[in-house]
Structures are given as C-alpha cells and as structure tokens.
Design an enzyme around this catalytic site. Structure first.
Site, PDB file in Angstrom:
ATOM      1  N   ARG A 215       0.856  -1.194   0.000  1.00 56.82           N
ATOM      2  CA  ARG A 215       0.000   0.000   0.000  1.00 56.82           C
ATOM      3  C   ARG A 215       0.887   1.237   0.000  1.00 56.82           C
ATOM      4  O   ARG A 215       1.704   1.413   0.921  1.00 56.82           O
ATOM      5  CB  ARG A 215      -0.884   0.048   1.260  1.00 56.82           C
ATOM      6  CG  ARG A 215      -1.730  -1.202   1.504  1.00 56.82           C
ATOM      7  CD  ARG A 215      -2.995  -1.218   0.683  1.00 56.82           C
ATOM      8  NE  ARG A 215      -3.684  -2.491   0.820  1.00 56.82           N
ATOM      9  CZ  ARG A 215      -4.808  -2.679   1.504  1.00 56.82           C
ATOM     10  NH1 ARG A 215      -5.388  -1.653   2.100  1.00 56.82           N
ATOM     11  NH2 ARG A 215      -5.368  -3.868   1.568  1.00 56.82           N
ATOM     12  N   GLU A 217       1.005   4.170   1.146  1.00 58.18           N
ATOM     13  CA  GLU A 217       0.363   5.061   2.121  1.00 58.18           C
ATOM     14  C   GLU A 217       1.065   6.415   2.070  1.00 58.18           C
ATOM     15  O   GLU A 217       2.276   6.488   2.194  1.00 58.18           O
ATOM     16  CB  GLU A 217       0.436   4.468   3.528  1.00 58.18           C
ATOM     17  CG  GLU A 217      -0.160   3.069   3.671  1.00 58.18           C
ATOM     18  CD  GLU A 217      -1.686   3.050   3.663  1.00 58.18           C
ATOM     19  OE1 GLU A 217      -2.305   4.133   3.580  1.00 58.18           O
ATOM     20  OE2 GLU A 217      -2.255   1.939   3.736  1.00 58.18           O
ATOM     21  N   ARG A 223      -0.299   2.988  12.554  1.00 56.03           N
ATOM     22  CA  ARG A 223      -0.946   1.741  12.158  1.00 56.03           C
ATOM     23  C   ARG A 223      -0.727   1.359  10.697  1.00 56.03           C
ATOM     24  O   ARG A 223      -1.179   0.310  10.259  1.00 56.03           O
ATOM     25  CB  ARG A 223      -2.446   1.839  12.433  1.00 56.03           C
ATOM     26  CG  ARG A 223      -3.083   3.030  11.704  1.00 56.03           C
ATOM     27  CD  ARG A 223      -4.583   2.911  11.668  1.00 56.03           C
ATOM     28  NE  ARG A 223      -5.212   3.335  12.896  1.00 56.03           N
ATOM     29  CZ  ARG A 223      -6.510   3.176  13.157  1.00 56.03           C
ATOM     30  NH1 ARG A 223      -7.293   2.569  12.302  1.00 56.03           N
ATOM     31  NH2 ARG A 223      -7.014   3.626  14.264  1.00 56.03           N
ATOM     32  N   HIS A 224      -0.068   2.222   9.927  1.00 51.97           N
ATOM     33  CA  HIS A 224       0.115   1.949   8.496  1.00 51.97           C
ATOM     34  C   HIS A 224       1.556   1.641   8.125  1.00 51.97           C
ATOM     35  O   HIS A 224       2.481   2.317   8.559  1.00 51.97           O
ATOM     36  CB  HIS A 224      -0.374   3.132   7.655  1.00 51.97           C
ATOM     37  CG  HIS A 224      -1.859   3.276   7.656  1.00 51.97           C
ATOM     38  ND1 HIS A 224      -2.509   4.222   8.415  1.00 51.97           N
ATOM     39  CD2 HIS A 224      -2.807   2.581   7.009  1.00 51.97           C
ATOM     40  CE1 HIS A 224      -3.822   4.091   8.232  1.00 51.97           C
ATOM     41  NE2 HIS A 224      -4.032   3.110   7.384  1.00 51.97           N
ATOM     42  N   GLU A 363      -8.941  -1.187  13.862  1.00 51.80           N
ATOM     43  CA  GLU A 363      -9.341  -2.142  12.825  1.00 51.80           C
ATOM     44  C   GLU A 363      -8.193  -3.100  12.540  1.00 51.80           C
ATOM     45  O   GLU A 363      -7.084  -2.665  12.245  1.00 51.80           O
ATOM     46  CB  GLU A 363      -9.699  -1.390  11.535  1.00 51.80           C
ATOM     47  CG  GLU A 363      -9.954  -2.343  10.378  1.00 51.80           C
ATOM     48  CD  GLU A 363      -9.944  -1.671   8.998  1.00 51.80           C
ATOM     49  OE1 GLU A 363     -10.322  -0.493   8.885  1.00 51.80           O
ATOM     50  OE2 GLU A 363      -9.559  -2.354   8.039  1.00 51.80           O
ATOM     51  N   SER A 366     -10.836  -6.336   7.531  1.00 53.73           N
ATOM     52  CA  SER A 366     -12.038  -6.019   6.768  1.00 53.73           C
ATOM     53  C   SER A 366     -12.471  -7.281   6.047  1.00 53.73           C
ATOM     54  O   SER A 366     -11.628  -8.037   5.569  1.00 53.73           O
ATOM     55  CB  SER A 366     -11.779  -4.939   5.725  1.00 53.73           C
ATOM     56  OG  SER A 366     -11.737  -3.684   6.349  1.00 53.73           O
ATOM     57  N   ARG A 414      -0.645  -5.635  12.563  1.00 51.65           N
ATOM     58  CA  ARG A 414      -1.602  -4.947  13.454  1.00 51.65           C
ATOM     59  C   ARG A 414      -2.108  -5.883  14.530  1.00 51.65           C
ATOM     60  O   ARG A 414      -2.258  -5.489  15.690  1.00 51.65           O
ATOM     61  CB  ARG A 414      -2.795  -4.423  12.650  1.00 51.65           C
ATOM     62  CG  ARG A 414      -2.520  -3.081  12.054  1.00 51.65           C
ATOM     63  CD  ARG A 414      -3.809  -2.356  11.754  1.00 51.65           C
ATOM     64  NE  ARG A 414      -3.554  -1.395  10.698  1.00 51.65           N
ATOM     65  CZ  ARG A 414      -4.483  -0.784  10.017  1.00 51.65           C
ATOM     66  NH1 ARG A 414      -5.764  -1.026  10.275  1.00 51.65           N
ATOM     67  NH2 ARG A 414      -4.165   0.076   9.090  1.00 51.65           N
TER      68      ARG A 414
END
Ligand code: ATP
Ligand code: MG
Length: 449
Positions: A215, A217, A223-224, A363, A366, A414
C-alpha cells in the site's frame, strides 16, 4: 553433540557442549557469568578461571556481548539463593571447562536492553536490535500466530494458495497503489490477494493465503505500513457475512490457545494479558455505532462512511466495558465506500454485508460477503465508474458458477501489535517500510515524521 540451552534442565551432573551468542556478561571478581543465548533460549554459564585451560582463560577475558562461542562444561543445580523461577533455565547453570570463540563481534553501538532507544535508532540497527529479548519475543509470537492461522484453517478444509504480487489492476481501488515497471509495460504491486483468492473459491471452495500486501500510504501513522503481511481467507457456500465472522472468531480463539501453549514465556516478556473473547463477539452496524457515539459523546458523524480512529478507540473501550470483549465487529458500511466486489444488503442496498473487526480499538480486519453473480458484479463495477473490460480476467471466474462466498483480510502486524499492546505497528513489523524508510532512511528530512 550439542546441547541446547533449555535441555540443560534435564542434564544436571552431565557434561554438555553449548553453542550460542553471549547475551550478557557479568564480572564478579575473577568469576565471569555469561548468559548464553541460542535458538531455544538462554542459560547461565559460570566461568571460573581455575576450572579452565589456559587458552580458555584468555578467551574468557575477552568475550563480550554477541560473540559466538562454544562452551564445554558441566551442568549444576543452582544454589537456593541463585535460583530464578522466572527463567526457563533458572534452576541450573553450566560450569565452563573449555571455551572456544566461533565468531567475534564488534563493540555494540547500543545497549540492546536499553528501554530508551528511539524508533529511528531501533530501525537503523534492526539487524542487531532484533536480537534483544523483547523483539525476539515479538517475532517468535508472530511466527506462532501465522502457524495458528494455518493450522486452524487446515483443519477446516481450507487449501493454502500463493497469490501473485505483480498484478495488472488495483483490487481495492484508491490511490495507495505502487506502480512498477514491468519489462516494456507497467504493472502494480498487489494491495491484497483479493481477486485470486476469490477465483480460487471456484476451484477449492475454501482457500487462504499468507502474503505480502503493498500500500502506497501517503501518511505516517502508528498503524500503516507500505508493505504488510495479509492473513487472507475466502470461503464458498456461505449464508451471509456472519458465517465469515464466526469462522474468524473461532480461528482467533484457536490462535490465542496456540500462543498460550507455545510462547508463554515470550508473552510474559510483554506482560501479555489474554484478550477478552466472549462466546459471541458483539456486532453493531456502522450507523448504530454512530448513533451511539452521538448519544454518548454528542459527536454527530451519522452521515460519515467510516469511523475515525478516535471513534474506533471509543468503541473499543465501550465493547470492553459493556460486552466484556476486546473485539467488536462493525457491519454494514455504505455500498458507495466499499470495494466493488462487496455484497449489498438486500434489505437496504445502500449498505453492504461487510464488516470490520476492531481489536482493542483498532481495525485489524475487513471482510464480508462478496458478489458472486456475474451480472451483479459487472453492474457494481459500472456503478463505481469502473470499466468491466479492465477486470475481464477476474470476471471469468464468475461466469462459470461461483457459490455465495465471502472472506476477510487480517493484518498480521496490526494483530501482533494489538495483542502485545505495542503502540506503533512498526515495532511489530520485522523490516518496516514507511514514508521515508526502506531498511535505511531514503527520504530528505522534511519528509520525516
Ligand atoms: P485502514 O482503513 O486502517 O487504512 P484499510 O481498510 O485500507 O485499512 P483493508 O484494505 O481493509 O485496509 O485491509 C485489511 C486489513 O489489512 C486491515 O484491516 C489491516 O489490518 C491491514 N492493513 C491494511 N492496510 C495496512 C497498512 N497500510 N499497514 C498495515 N496493515 C494494513
Ligand atoms: Mg478495511
């Protein structure tokens, strides 16, 4: 024959040969205590010059942390006052008879057990700092999370697959896609194995994958990461998203039991508190959560498509107090904001049969039910302004019989961070890639967090 540190427990009175790294050195007059670290743990070695030959005596004077040594010695029970019940080998010690150096180490640039090492120094010296007890524990635990994930799914009829990481189109949409040059063309790095795991439901019905996800980001958060490890699964023949949620929590319970059984001493280093996981994990729709937040805090975000990090945190605390659970599912995110493969709720198609799993207020997953009907999937792409032609290959799978299906993606780093209550995911990532770092810093200082 070599004896591992933890095996000394069963060899009191016997001569053993140990090999390992010097984890710590303590001098007590002429006597030297070495904590010797090997792949199984740590054992205390006592170096008394009078017990050693001359060459070994000389070496004993010079060995320092991270030197790799081979020690022949005798296992003794520790005296009552020297016993350490906290340590797996705390009831024994090895009296050295001979010491050989297998590899020397430069003086360490930092103290590995220093609690105040900053993030940048920690990351700059990862090949060394990962050797500290704390971080060896993190990644030992992480390895067992993956093993628990695999073991559980294998017992549930899932087949493990390897999904490609070089892909033609972005599965999750959005701007966080890495472009790479691909010979004479362009390609992207996979944000997730989404398309391939869905295609494989048509082949195996139940599949899972453990693999890198990319990703791009554009922000620095706790958190990323730009590359993380996805624990992904996909399963056919479901009734709705609740089947996937139930399976995820059964899997989670298995993982927690597995950790207790395999890495309890590593968990202890992090003062681990086993997460509260009730028989039935609570679930609420996004709108219900927003309504609740409005009632309890006065903040009105009822038309927002997602929860803010502070709202996730609030909900995590609420779930703990009200439901006695460290986990809570949020379901029914808006159709407009979820990826095109997400299945809308028949009762209210503006919302989807999707979920996020929050763990201690963040989170970690998902998931949801997916479109399995070819025409509905094409329509959903069109509604989102996507061209079905671009997804021709993926769409093939849906032309030839795809059962009702769903799945989820869980971020390994995470999960590890929440489990050990580590506040920045980078400490739970072996070699984190972020805005300004690929191993070493790559960006100018103004880009620094
Ligand atoms: P977020 O909203 O937190 O940015 P996301 O919704 O974009 O995450 P998903 O596409 O839902 O992420 O990915 C599934 C899971 O993968 C997430 O719940 C999370 O655990 C993990 N994940 C996603 N992006 C990242 C990232 N950049 N770094 C670390 N883990 C990630
Ligand atoms: Mg998500």
């Amino acid at each position: 024959m070599r004896t591992l540190s933890v095996e000394t427990n069963n060899k009191i009175g016997q001569e053993v040969t140990l090999k390992g790294w010097v984890n710590a050195r303590r001098n007590m007059g002429k006597i030297v205590f070495l904590d010797l670290r090997d792949r199984a743990g740590i054992v205390q070695v006592v170096g008394v010059p009078a017990e050693l030959d001359e060459a070994s005596q000389e070496k004993l004077k010079t060995v320092r942390p991270e030197w790799v040594v081979e020690i022949r010695g005798v296992v003794n029970a520790r005296g009552a006052k020297q016993q350490n019940p906290e340590m797996p080998t705390g009831m024994v010690e090895v009296l050295a008879k001979e010491l050989k150096v297998l590899a020397e180490a430069e003086p360490l640039p930092l103290d590995l057990e220093d609690e105040k090492i900053g993030m940048d120094v920690h990351l700059d010296y990862l090949p060394l700092t990962l050797r500290a007890d704390k971080y060896r524990a993190v990644f030992k635990i992480q390895a067992e999370i993956v093993r628990g994930f695999r073991d559980y799914l294998n017992t549930q009829g899932f087949t493990e697959i390897q999904a490609p990481k070089i892909v033609a189109a972005a599965a999750e949409g959005g701007a966080d896609v890495f472009e790479v040059s691909y010979l004479k063309n362009k390609a992207t790095l996979a944000q997730s194995p989404q398309f391939y795991k869905q295609i494989m439901v048509g082949v195996f019905e139940r599949v899972f994958a453990v693999g890198n996800c990319f990703r791009a980001e554009q922000h620095a958060t706790t958190r990323h990461l730009n590359e993380f490890t996805g624990l992904d699964l996909e399963m056919g023949m479901i009734t709705d998203h609740h089947d996937v949620m139930d399976l995820e929590m059964a899997m989670m319970r298995h993982i927690l039991n597995h950790l207790d059984a395999t890495v309890s001493s590593e968990l202890k280093i992090w003062k681990y508190a086993r997460p509260l996981l009730p028989e039935k994990v609570p679930f609420m729709t996004l709108r219900e959560v927003q309504q609740l937040i409005k009632e309890k805090t006065g903040v009105d975000h009822i038309s927002e498509p997602d929860l803010e990090p502070s709202e996730e945190k609030w909900l995590g605390e609420y779930a703990k107090t009200i439901f006695n659970s460290d986990f809570i599912f949020v379901t029914h995110y808006p159709t407009s904001k979820r990826p095109m493969y997400t299945y809308p709720d028949e009762k209210n198609p503006e919302f989807t049969k999707s979920f996020d799993l929050l763990f201690r207020g963040i989170e970690i997953t998902s998931g949801g039910q997916r479109h399995n009907d070819y025409n509905a999937l094409v329509k959903s792409m069109e509604n989102k302004g996507l061209n079905p032609e671009d997804f021709k290959f993926y769409l093939e799978a849906f032309k030839y019989g795809m059962p009702p299906e769903g799945g989820f993606g869980l971020g390994l780093e995470r999960l590890t961070a929440r489990l050990l209550e580590i506040d920045n995911v980078k400490y739970a990532t072996l070699f984190p890639r972020d805005l300004n770092r690929i191993d070493l810093q790559i960006s100018p200082p103004e880009y620094k967090q």
